[in-house]
Enzyme design. Structure first.
Site, short mmCIF file in Angstrom:
data_model
loop_
_atom_site.label_atom_id
_atom_site.label_comp_id
_atom_site.label_asym_id
_atom_site.label_seq_id
_atom_site.Cartn_x
_atom_site.Cartn_y
_atom_site.Cartn_z
N HIS A 28 -13.18 -1.45 19.19
CA HIS A 28 -14.36 -0.66 19.58
C HIS A 28 -15.55 -1.00 18.68
CE1 HIS A 28 -10.94 2.16 20.78
NE2 HIS A 28 -11.59 2.03 21.92
N GLU A 55 -13.34 -7.23 26.95
CA GLU A 55 -12.53 -8.10 27.81
C GLU A 55 -11.06 -7.74 27.74
OE1 GLU A 55 -13.23 -12.15 26.72
OE2 GLU A 55 -15.13 -12.23 27.81
N ALA A 98 -10.42 -7.93 20.31
CA ALA A 98 -10.06 -7.92 18.89
C ALA A 98 -8.55 -7.78 18.78
CB ALA A 98 -10.76 -6.76 18.18
N SER A 156 -5.31 -1.58 20.32
CA SER A 156 -5.38 -0.56 21.37
C SER A 156 -5.04 0.79 20.76
CB SER A 156 -4.36 -0.89 22.47
OG SER A 156 -4.18 0.24 23.31
N ARG A 194 -3.40 2.92 22.14
CA ARG A 194 -2.02 3.22 22.54
C ARG A 194 -0.99 2.52 21.66
NH1 ARG A 194 -4.36 3.48 28.11
NH2 ARG A 194 -3.97 5.60 28.83
P1 AMP Z 1 -10.98 2.74 25.44
O1 AMP Z 1 -11.38 3.66 24.34
O2 AMP Z 1 -9.60 2.20 25.29
O3 AMP Z 1 -11.28 3.28 26.81
O4 AMP Z 1 -11.90 1.47 25.29
C1 AMP Z 1 -13.29 1.59 25.19
C2 AMP Z 1 -13.89 0.21 25.25
O5 AMP Z 1 -13.36 -0.58 24.17
C3 AMP Z 1 -13.53 -0.55 26.54
O6 AMP Z 1 -14.66 -1.32 26.95
C4 AMP Z 1 -12.40 -1.43 26.10
O7 AMP Z 1 -12.28 -2.59 26.89
C5 AMP Z 1 -12.81 -1.77 24.70
N1 AMP Z 1 -11.67 -2.20 23.88
C6 AMP Z 1 -10.49 -1.57 23.73
N2 AMP Z 1 -9.67 -2.30 22.94
C7 AMP Z 1 -10.36 -3.43 22.60
C8 AMP Z 1 -10.07 -4.59 21.81
N3 AMP Z 1 -8.89 -4.75 21.21
N4 AMP Z 1 -11.02 -5.54 21.69
C9 AMP Z 1 -12.23 -5.39 22.31
N5 AMP Z 1 -12.57 -4.33 23.05
C10 AMP Z 1 -11.65 -3.36 23.21
#
Ligand code: AMP
Length: 286
Positions: free
Chosen positions: A43, A154, A182, A191, A193
């Site tokens: 993020h 991505e 990342a 993630s 999760r």
């Molecule tokens: P989320 O909080 O999981 O809904 O993710 C919020 C944003 O962060 C979304 O655009 C995701 O694609 C991005 N995101 C989540 N994990 C990663 C990662 N490992 N690398 C880059 N972007 C991420």
């Protein structure tokens, strides 16, 4: 407006719009980074990418009930707003938009945004209603904040392509920027999760990226798509993944199907599989 050190927090559409309007009046470009919180380096890399393209960066934090299925992890999803706000402030983010569920879905709310085609295979098939929930909340976040640009990872490649289609189809005047995934040193995509993984499962988890890397190399070497997908699935099952939802090579833009033979141009390899109670997704370019 409440705040933690140096990061203002707004919780209403009206306050969000007032701040963005003030920045735009001063001639500043505004970027939005939507998140569901439990922030990690992935993020924060998107915040830095937004800062490279905009003068002001707004992060949103909203765990969107509409994108979780009835048997998914909405209640268990990790939440730590104060920790997230501190990370965002340190990364140079200018504003946190953290609306409550009642602000996003007030009584009488009746609209769903559905993107056909690109949202139907893979996660769309494995998680019915998921992308309608995503498309609806992202359309709302973009219309609420009116940013010049918005950054998405991505890591959620199908989501990124659904959002590109949505913004194009609905004439939402915003530039969508995709940020690279990342990863931990062993290749596991970061993630929120991953917190569900036991130590043993965490040791097995990098196999998801390793299987995709191996499959991408085989596709580049001219092996047929169908055989490569089957071999990658087998590798994940052997590594202890309890269920493989999909491993598929697809066209990179509209995620349409490829033929079963060798690839003839660029492709994207995408996978989702269950490890313990964590459903992990990843993808790589070919
Ligand atoms: P989320 O909080 O999981 O809904 O993710 C919020 C944003 O962060 C979304 O655009 C995701 O694609 C991005 N995101 C989540 N994990 C990663 C990662 N490992 N690398 C880059 N972007 C991420």
């Amino acid at each position: 407006m409440s705040s933690v050190p140096s990061l203002p927090i707004v919780r209403t559409v009206a306050n969000l719009r007032a701040q963005v309007a003030a920045w735009k009046e001063a001639g500043e470009r505004v970027g939005l980074v939507p998140t569901m919180g439990a922030l990690h380096e992935g993020h924060l890399s998107l915040i830095r990418l937004a800062l490279a393209h905009a003068d002001r960066v707004v992060a949103s934090l909203f765990v969107n009930p509409a994108q979780f299925g009835p048997n998914e992890d909405l209640a268990a999803y990790p939440r730590d707003e104060a920790g997230d706000a501190a990370l965002l402030a340190a990364a140079g983010c200018h504003l946190l938009y953290a609306p409550g569920v009642g602000e996003m879905y007030p009584q009488g709310f009746a609209t769903t945004v559905m993107v056909r085609g690109v949202s139907e295979p893979m996660d769309g098939a494995a998680r019915p209603g998921h992308f309608a929930g995503v498309a609806t909340v992202v359309a709302k976040l973009l219309l609420q904040s009116g940013p010049d640009l918005a950054v998405f990872g991505e890591k959620d490649y199908q989501q990124l392509q659904v959002i590109r289609r949505l913004v194009c189809d609905l004439d939402i005047p915003v530039q969508i920027i995709g940020g690279p995934t990342a990863r931990a040193e062993d290749g596991l995509a970061l993630s929120s999760r991953n917190a569900y993984l036991t130590p043993d499962q965490r040791r097995a988890a990098p196999e998801l990226n390793a299987a995709l890397q191996e499959a991408a190399a085989r596709l580049r070497a001219g092996e047929p798509v169908a055989a490569v997908e089957t071999a990658a699935r087998a590798r994940l099952t052997a590594a202890g993944f309890a269920r493989v939802d999909y491993v598929e090579a697809r066209r990179p833009d509209d995620l349409g199907r490829l033929g079963p033979g060798p690839i003839e141009g660029p492709a994207r390899l995408l996978a989702a599989a269950l490890l313990g109670r964590a459903r992990l997704i990843d993808n790589v370019p070919v």
